[in-house]
Write a protein that holds these residues in place. Structure first.
Motif, PDB file in Angstrom:
ATOM      1  N   GLY A 193       0.731  -1.443  -0.075  1.00  0.00           N
ATOM      2  CA  GLY A 193      -0.174   0.071   0.036  1.00  0.00           C
ATOM      3  C   GLY A 193       0.984   1.163   0.080  1.00  0.00           C
ATOM      4  O   GLY A 193       1.682   1.126  -0.898  1.00  0.00           O
ATOM      5  N   ILE A 194       0.758   2.210   0.916  1.00  0.00           N
ATOM      6  CA  ILE A 194       1.446   3.302   0.976  1.00  0.00           C
ATOM      7  C   ILE A 194       2.871   3.264   1.153  1.00  0.00           C
ATOM      8  O   ILE A 194       3.756   3.731   0.957  1.00  0.00           O
ATOM      9  CB  ILE A 194       0.844   4.364   2.183  1.00  0.00           C
ATOM     10  N   LEU A 195       3.123   1.780   1.680  1.00  0.00           N
ATOM     11  CA  LEU A 195       4.605   1.594   2.039  1.00  0.00           C
ATOM     12  C   LEU A 195       5.240   0.849   0.954  1.00  0.00           C
ATOM     13  O   LEU A 195       6.441   0.312   1.189  1.00  0.00           O
ATOM     14  CB  LEU A 195       4.749   0.678   3.543  1.00  0.00           C
ATOM     15  N   SER A 196       4.459   0.720  -0.318  1.00  0.00           N
ATOM     16  CA  SER A 196       5.094  -0.106  -1.260  1.00  0.00           C
ATOM     17  C   SER A 196       6.448   0.593  -1.727  1.00  0.00           C
ATOM     18  O   SER A 196       6.503   1.663  -1.619  1.00  0.00           O
ATOM     19  CB  SER A 196       4.147  -0.467  -2.384  1.00  0.00           C
ATOM     20  N   PRO A 197       7.435  -0.532  -2.032  1.00  0.00           N
ATOM     21  CA  PRO A 197       8.878  -0.029  -2.051  1.00  0.00           C
ATOM     22  C   PRO A 197       8.898   1.291  -3.266  1.00  0.00           C
ATOM     23  O   PRO A 197       8.170   1.237  -4.238  1.00  0.00           O
ATOM     24  CB  PRO A 197       9.607  -1.190  -2.612  1.00  0.00           C
ATOM     25  N   TRP A 198       9.957   1.940  -3.220  1.00  0.00           N
ATOM     26  CA  TRP A 198      10.227   2.970  -4.297  1.00  0.00           C
ATOM     27  C   TRP A 198      10.650   2.186  -5.387  1.00  0.00           C
ATOM     28  O   TRP A 198      11.205   1.129  -5.503  1.00  0.00           O
ATOM     29  CB  TRP A 198      11.264   4.000  -3.756  1.00  0.00           C
ATOM     30  N   LYS A 199      10.469   2.721  -6.673  1.00  0.00           N
ATOM     31  CA  LYS A 199      10.839   2.118  -7.920  1.00  0.00           C
ATOM     32  C   LYS A 199      11.998   2.566  -8.486  1.00  0.00           C
ATOM     33  O   LYS A 199      12.796   1.777  -8.916  1.00  0.00           O
ATOM     34  CB  LYS A 199       9.754   2.431  -9.039  1.00  0.00           C
ATOM     35  N   GLY A 200      12.564   3.538  -8.012  1.00  0.00           N
ATOM     36  CA  GLY A 200      13.552   4.072  -8.302  1.00  0.00           C
ATOM     37  C   GLY A 200      14.300   4.929  -7.525  1.00  0.00           C
ATOM     38  O   GLY A 200      13.587   5.861  -6.710  1.00  0.00           O
ATOM     39  N   ILE A 201      15.517   4.971  -7.257  1.00  0.00           N
ATOM     40  CA  ILE A 201      16.614   5.859  -6.414  1.00  0.00           C
ATOM     41  C   ILE A 201      17.684   6.770  -7.203  1.00  0.00           C
ATOM     42  O   ILE A 201      18.186   6.137  -8.027  1.00  0.00           O
ATOM     43  CB  ILE A 201      16.912   5.237  -4.988  1.00  0.00           C
ATOM     44  N   LEU A 202      17.516   7.878  -7.005  1.00  0.00           N
ATOM     45  CA  LEU A 202      18.752   8.668  -7.352  1.00  0.00           C
ATOM     46  C   LEU A 202      19.687   8.845  -6.399  1.00  0.00           C
ATOM     47  O   LEU A 202      19.481   9.384  -5.426  1.00  0.00           O
ATOM     48  CB  LEU A 202      18.255   9.785  -8.222  1.00  0.00           C
ATOM     49  N   LEU A 203      21.267   8.434  -6.572  1.00  0.00           N
ATOM     50  CA  LEU A 203      22.145   8.759  -5.781  1.00  0.00           C
ATOM     51  C   LEU A 203      22.939   9.939  -6.469  1.00  0.00           C
ATOM     52  O   LEU A 203      23.363   9.832  -7.768  1.00  0.00           O
ATOM     53  CB  LEU A 203      23.151   7.696  -5.702  1.00  0.00           C
ATOM     54  N   TYR A 204      23.173  11.072  -5.948  1.00  0.00           N
ATOM     55  CA  TYR A 204      23.768  12.333  -6.590  1.00  0.00           C
ATOM     56  C   TYR A 204      24.867  12.910  -5.733  1.00  0.00           C
ATOM     57  O   TYR A 204      24.608  12.644  -4.528  1.00  0.00           O
ATOM     58  CB  TYR A 204      22.668  13.169  -7.291  1.00  0.00           C
ATOM     59  N   GLY A 205      25.903  13.398  -6.426  1.00  0.00           N
ATOM     60  CA  GLY A 205      26.702  14.134  -5.757  1.00  0.00           C
ATOM     61  C   GLY A 205      27.956  14.505  -6.618  1.00  0.00           C
ATOM     62  O   GLY A 205      28.088  13.627  -7.359  1.00  0.00           O
ATOM     63  N   PRO A 206      29.143  14.943  -5.874  1.00  0.00           N
ATOM     64  CA  PRO A 206      30.361  15.156  -6.585  1.00  0.00           C
ATOM     65  C   PRO A 206      30.904  13.829  -6.897  1.00  0.00           C
ATOM     66  O   PRO A 206      30.663  12.829  -6.087  1.00  0.00           O
ATOM     67  CB  PRO A 206      31.197  16.019  -5.412  1.00  0.00           C
ATOM     68  N   PRO A 207      31.855  13.807  -7.835  1.00  0.00           N
ATOM     69  CA  PRO A 207      32.597  12.627  -8.047  1.00  0.00           C
ATOM     70  C   PRO A 207      33.514  11.971  -7.028  1.00  0.00           C
ATOM     71  O   PRO A 207      33.836  12.845  -6.287  1.00  0.00           O
ATOM     72  CB  PRO A 207      33.546  12.886  -9.409  1.00  0.00           C
ATOM     73  N   GLY A 208      33.619  10.684  -6.959  1.00  0.00           N
ATOM     74  CA  GLY A 208      34.307   9.897  -5.984  1.00  0.00           C
ATOM     75  C   GLY A 208      33.916   9.920  -4.433  1.00  0.00           C
ATOM     76  O   GLY A 208      34.786   9.768  -3.593  1.00  0.00           O
TER      77      GLY A 208
END
Ligand SMILES: Nc1ncnc2c1ncn2[C@@H]1O[C@H](COP(=O)(O)OP(=O)(O)OP(=O)(O)O)[C@@H](O)[C@H]1O
Length: 534
Positions: free
Chosen positions: A288-303
């Motif tokens: 329901g409302i807790l169904s898992p996210w379909k997608g995640i973005l990890l963002y940030g500087p290189p390395g």
């Protein structure tokens, strides 16, 4: 640095011995390759595959005139020796699987070249197949899968019971509650022979289709037992080739990155566990409302550890992990990348539960360029968005497919893509404490004479990868001194000389030449995080 362990001793003698060992290993590798080729050439000759023999001899530049087998060792015997060894080690014979297309016959499914041949017989008219018993490996594998299925159901019932308790409903019974259908174990949707693979959600299933006894399995065990299902029949040679290309990007060995190997980044780790690890462990809590996210973005500087986080997910989460470099999709398959994306998601469902990791997603999903945008690129982006939309139904039927992405310039991402990456996690530059942990880890085998905390204090703004470069530079300096002595002394030189400590001056010089690379875009990251971050 006061608590550092004893420095590693590296003498000139050790350097020479290491160099000799490397040469020896290379020699053995070459001999091994040559011996294998001779065995294959002999096999081809004995079986009268004359033109194959000639082609191979031509390609490898060897022939049986030059080398031959003299000790009555033949390829067939090598294979049966291997079969016996495998049987002793894993309790079953290794098998090759036969691909079938269209409607799969049970007979064809059961066929395998190693000990898996079916006893199924055709009837007198030769039309109807009779489903009879399968001998040896196949029957055993089926038994194991059945046992695995029962364990899965049990774990699922337990998980449901916990879910009921947590939601305040009637107290669930750990055993014997209403069990929903266990997830499709083999994923037979492509009509392929199934050789027990690691699938399932409620309880981990090992490579032979068995649930582990206590429903728990470490990341290492998962990979040790991992057997990838064969590539399905994709319906055409072209799509089959694309599937083969993608299959090479599936991890079949553990990337061996544990959460603890990553310094700092506590929030990112926690969110990733909630997004991928827990939904597999406790599927009935994530509805329901807790169904898992379909997608995640990890963002940030290189390395800063985005790829490391993805590898930790792969190590720990026990899903089939597709490690896709977005730029390689573009460079290799520019014209066909749309089909490649479709096949990728098809394979991810086939191997579900799966995680697709797109590194450098920005290279793939830059904001749409209007008129000037290449048609093929537009089609590919549209396909990717459609496939991500299609994941909703996948999550609910138990064939969990999750998309993880990493990006350095997230503000350049297509907004339609951003919407589908529901959780966006900033992976920032390490704080002082995390920097100290990274430095201690990198230099753990060295004695450092610099004041404790000197490097961590002087490296504000450095990424994890910058810190590694810096530590490497520090460590190179005593090694250079050692090698200098070695070359001056020659073979008869001071063989007892040992690697000295990293001196104060080494650290200061390294700090001067290894600067941080992550200066840019501070303001952009802040603004993006304010608007889209978690
Ligand atoms: N938080 C961290 N803890 C430990 N090591 C780290 C950390 N961050 C970076 N490193 C080191 O830096 C190297 C590069 O990290 P990684 O490839 O994960 O960065 P990235 O954010 O994916 O970079 P890019 O965006 O350039 O692909 C790692 O192999 C590791 O040695």
């Amino acid at each position: 640095m006061a608590t550092l362990p004893k420095p590693k001793s590296l003498s000139l003698q050790a350097i020479r011995a290491e160099s000799r060992n490397r040469d020896l290993e290379e020699k053995i590798r070459q001999e091994n390759k040559r011996n294998t080729l001779v065995l294959i050439l002999r096999f081809l000759t004995d079986n009268r595959y004359t033109s194959s023999y000639e082609k191979l001899a031509q390609e490898c530049g060897m022939s049986l005139k030059e080398y031959d087998v003299c000790d009555n060792v033949f390829l067939g015997e090598v294979v049966s020796e291997f079969e016996s060894f495998y049987e002793v080690k894993f309790g079953r014979k290794p098998k090759l699987v036969k691909k079938v297309s269209g409607k799969t016959s049970t007979l064809a499914k059961a066929e395998s070249l190693f000990g898996g041949r079916s006893n199924a017989l055709r009837d007198a008219g030769g039309r109807e197949e009779k489903k009879t018993e399968y001998i040896s490996g196949y029957a055993k594998a089926r038994e194991r899968r059945e046992k695995g299925r029962q364990n899965l159901e049990k774990a699922k019932r337990q998980s449901e019971a916990i879910a009921k308790q947590q939601s305040g409903g009637t107290r669930g019974r750990a055993e014997g509650g209403d069990a929903a259908e266990a997830p499709d174990e083999g994923g037979d949707d492509f009509g392929m022979t199934i050789s027990g693979t690691a699938t399932g959600t409620a309880a981990p299933v090992n490579g032979h289709g068995e649930s582990t006894s206590d429903g728990e399995e470490s990341g290492d065990e998962f990979y040790n037992n991992f057997l990838l299902k064969p590539i399905p029949d994709m319906g055409s040679v072209e799509l089959g080739e694309l599937a083969a290309v993608i299959t090479r990007d599936i991890y079949v060995k553990s990337p061996n990155v544990k959460w603890d190997d990553i310094s700092g980044l506590g929030q990112a780790k926690q969110l990733l566990k909630e997004a991928v690890v827990f939904p597999h462990k406790f599927p009935h809590l994530f509805k329901g409302i807790l169904s898992p996210w379909k997608g995640i973005l990890l963002y940030g500087p290189p390395g800063t550890g985005k790829t490391m986080l993805a590898k930790a997910v792969a190590t720990e989460c026990r899903t089939t992990f597709f490690n896709i470099s977005a730029s390689s999709i573009i460079s290799k398959w520019r014209g066909d990348s749309e089909k490649l994306v479709r096949v990728l998601f098809q394979l991810a469902r086939y191997h579900a539960p799966s995680t697709i990791f797109f590194d450098e997603i920005d290279a793939l999903m830059m904001a749409r360029g209007g008129e000037g945008e290449h048609e093929a690129s537009r089609r590919m982006k549209t396909e990717l968005l459609m496939q991500m939309d299609g994941l909703a139904s996948t999550q609910s039927d138990g064939k969990f497919v999750f998309v993880l992405t990493a990006s350095n310039l997230p503000w350049e991402l297509d907004s339609a893509m951003l919407r589908r990456l529901e959780k966006r996690i900033y992976v920032g530059l390490p704080e002082r404490e995390a920097r100290q942990t990274i430095i201690d880890g990198a230099l753990r085998e060295f004695k450092v004479e610099a004041e404790e905390g000197r490097i961590a204090g002087a490296t504000d703004g450095y990424s994890g990868s910058d810190l590694f470069q810096l530590c490497k530079e520090c460590a190179m300096r005593p090694l250079r001194r050692l090698l200098d002595r070695y070359y001056k002394g020659g073979e008869s030189g001071d063989v007892k000389a040992e690697l000295g400590p990293i001196e104060v001056e080494d650290v200061e010089e390294a700090l001067k030449c290894c600067k941080s690379t992550g200066h840019g875009f501070k303001k952009e990251y802040e603004e993006f995080t304010k608007e889209y971050g978690s």
